[in-house]
Write a protein that holds these residues in place. Structure first.
Motif, short mmCIF file in Angstrom:
data_model
loop_
_atom_site.label_atom_id
_atom_site.label_comp_id
_atom_site.label_asym_id
_atom_site.label_seq_id
_atom_site.Cartn_x
_atom_site.Cartn_y
_atom_site.Cartn_z
N GLY A 262 2.23 9.03 -6.26
CA GLY A 262 2.41 10.34 -5.80
C GLY A 262 3.76 10.53 -7.15
O GLY A 262 3.44 11.96 -8.03
N ALA B 63 -5.50 6.89 2.45
CA ALA B 63 -5.19 8.14 1.74
C ALA B 63 -4.53 7.42 0.34
O ALA B 63 -4.59 7.83 -0.52
CB ALA B 63 -3.41 7.87 2.27
N LEU B 64 -4.46 5.98 0.33
CA LEU B 64 -4.21 5.48 -1.48
C LEU B 64 -5.28 5.71 -2.27
O LEU B 64 -5.78 6.05 -3.14
CB LEU B 64 -3.82 4.41 -1.51
CG LEU B 64 -3.90 3.11 -2.68
CD1 LEU B 64 -2.90 3.75 -3.55
CD2 LEU B 64 -3.78 1.38 -2.48
N HIS C 196 2.99 1.67 -3.58
CA HIS C 196 1.21 1.94 -4.22
C HIS C 196 0.99 3.29 -4.34
O HIS C 196 1.25 4.27 -5.06
CB HIS C 196 0.10 1.18 -4.20
CG HIS C 196 -0.39 1.31 -5.45
ND1 HIS C 196 -1.52 0.21 -5.39
CD2 HIS C 196 -0.72 2.06 -6.81
CE1 HIS C 196 -1.86 0.30 -6.79
NE2 HIS C 196 -1.95 1.61 -7.34
N HIS C 197 1.09 4.11 -2.58
CA HIS C 197 0.51 4.72 -2.39
C HIS C 197 1.70 6.49 -2.98
O HIS C 197 1.38 7.44 -3.51
CB HIS C 197 0.70 5.55 -1.15
CG HIS C 197 0.13 6.85 -0.59
ND1 HIS C 197 1.28 7.40 0.24
CD2 HIS C 197 -0.69 7.11 -0.81
CE1 HIS C 197 0.12 8.61 0.10
NE2 HIS C 197 -0.49 8.84 -0.21
N ASP C 198 3.19 5.73 -2.78
CA ASP C 198 4.52 6.49 -3.48
C ASP C 198 4.43 7.05 -5.15
O ASP C 198 4.40 7.89 -5.34
CB ASP C 198 5.80 6.09 -2.65
CG ASP C 198 5.62 6.08 -1.07
OD1 ASP C 198 5.21 7.08 -0.95
OD2 ASP C 198 6.56 5.22 -0.28
N LEU D 20 -3.56 4.62 5.61
CA LEU D 20 -2.63 4.52 4.69
C LEU D 20 -3.85 4.27 3.09
O LEU D 20 -3.37 4.65 2.01
CB LEU D 20 -1.22 2.95 4.56
CG LEU D 20 -0.69 3.42 3.81
CD1 LEU D 20 -0.21 4.09 3.16
CD2 LEU D 20 0.39 1.91 3.98
N TRP D 21 -4.70 3.03 3.33
CA TRP D 21 -5.83 3.03 2.22
C TRP D 21 -6.23 3.65 2.20
O TRP D 21 -6.07 3.57 0.97
CB TRP D 21 -6.31 1.56 2.99
CG TRP D 21 -7.59 1.03 1.86
CD1 TRP D 21 -9.01 0.79 2.45
CD2 TRP D 21 -7.37 0.26 0.72
NE1 TRP D 21 -10.16 0.18 0.68
CE2 TRP D 21 -8.67 0.62 -0.15
CE3 TRP D 21 -5.80 -0.04 0.26
CZ2 TRP D 21 -8.78 -0.10 -1.61
CZ3 TRP D 21 -6.15 -0.59 -1.04
CH2 TRP D 21 -8.06 0.05 -1.71
N THR E 62 -7.87 8.23 -1.90
CA THR E 62 -7.66 9.29 -2.30
C THR E 62 -7.06 10.15 -3.26
O THR E 62 -7.05 10.36 -4.30
CB THR E 62 -7.84 10.41 -0.84
OG1 THR E 62 -8.42 9.82 0.35
CG2 THR E 62 -7.46 12.23 -1.17
N ARG E 63 -5.85 9.40 -3.47
CA ARG E 63 -4.90 9.51 -4.37
C ARG E 63 -5.44 9.29 -5.46
O ARG E 63 -4.73 9.83 -6.66
CB ARG E 63 -3.16 8.96 -3.75
CG ARG E 63 -2.15 10.09 -5.03
CD ARG E 63 -0.69 9.47 -3.93
NE ARG E 63 -0.83 10.51 -3.22
CZ ARG E 63 0.95 11.01 -2.37
NH1 ARG E 63 1.69 9.58 -2.74
NH2 ARG E 63 0.95 12.01 -2.01
N LEU F 163 0.88 -1.23 0.07
CA LEU F 163 -0.29 0.48 0.06
C LEU F 163 1.00 0.93 -0.04
O LEU F 163 0.60 1.99 -0.47
CB LEU F 163 -0.74 -0.02 1.29
CG LEU F 163 -1.84 -0.95 1.32
CD1 LEU F 163 -2.93 -1.05 2.16
CD2 LEU F 163 -2.90 -1.19 0.15
N GLN F 164 1.78 1.36 0.51
CA GLN F 164 2.44 2.72 0.61
C GLN F 164 3.76 2.82 -0.36
O GLN F 164 3.03 3.53 -0.97
CB GLN F 164 3.90 2.58 2.17
CG GLN F 164 4.47 3.79 1.92
CD GLN F 164 3.72 4.71 2.46
OE1 GLN F 164 2.79 4.66 3.47
NE2 GLN F 164 4.18 5.78 2.04
#
Length: 153
Positions: A17, A92-93, A12-14, A89-90, A95-96, A9-10
């Motif tokens: 970005g 935030a993902l 993927h989030h990065d 984190l989920w 939202t991104r 998840l982290q």
């Protein structure tokens, strides 16, 4: 955050970005006149590579969910994230993901607008140059007119 799912998840989030940064760069190139075609081409290659990385991360997430007996959809991911205490984190993902989707849609509209403008310009130029400046008698005539003003028509 040692759990492979939370780590995914982290990552993927990065990665999203980074993709958003590319989309924002792309948008700024569309506002330039003329568009820097070489820069846009290089950016498109980077976007394609980043999109591939995002697809791989998505595939890994789905595999991790399936291995643990969860559905591979958003609800399954939400439930596993809750179990691992990484719901923030989920969220935030998600939202991104929505922000990237919206930016990509904006860029798509910018591309359509540029393409429409280019096509209209080309059509105008083709119409303008498709007509000769000189009539069959070798004399000049006005664009778009097959009639002489001298003849009254």
């Amino acid at each position: 955050m040692n759990d492979p799912f939370a780590l995914n998840l982290q990552q993927h989030h990065d990665a999203l970005g980074e993709f958003m940064t590319l989309l924002e760069s792309e948008q700024s190139l569309f506002t330039d006149a003329p568009v820097a075609v070489d820069a846009l081409s290089r950016l498109t290659e980077r976007k394609a590579a980043q999109a591939k990385a995002l697809e791989q991360l998505d595939g890994q997430r789905r595999a991790l969910l399936a291995e643990r007996g969860y559905d591979t959809d958003r609800d399954g991911a939400r439930r596993l994230a809750a179990t691992l205490d990484c719901e923030a984190l989920w969220q935030a993902l998600l939202t991104r993901i929505e922000a990237v989707r919206a930016q990509n849609q904006i860029n798509g509209l910018a591309i359509e607008t540029r393409l429409d403008h280019t096509n209209r310009t080309l059509a105008f130029l083709q119409r303008a140059t498709g007509q000769t400046l000189y009539g069959p008698n070798g004399r000049t005539r006005a664009f778009g007119s097959n009639h002489s003003l001298r003849s009254g028509v």
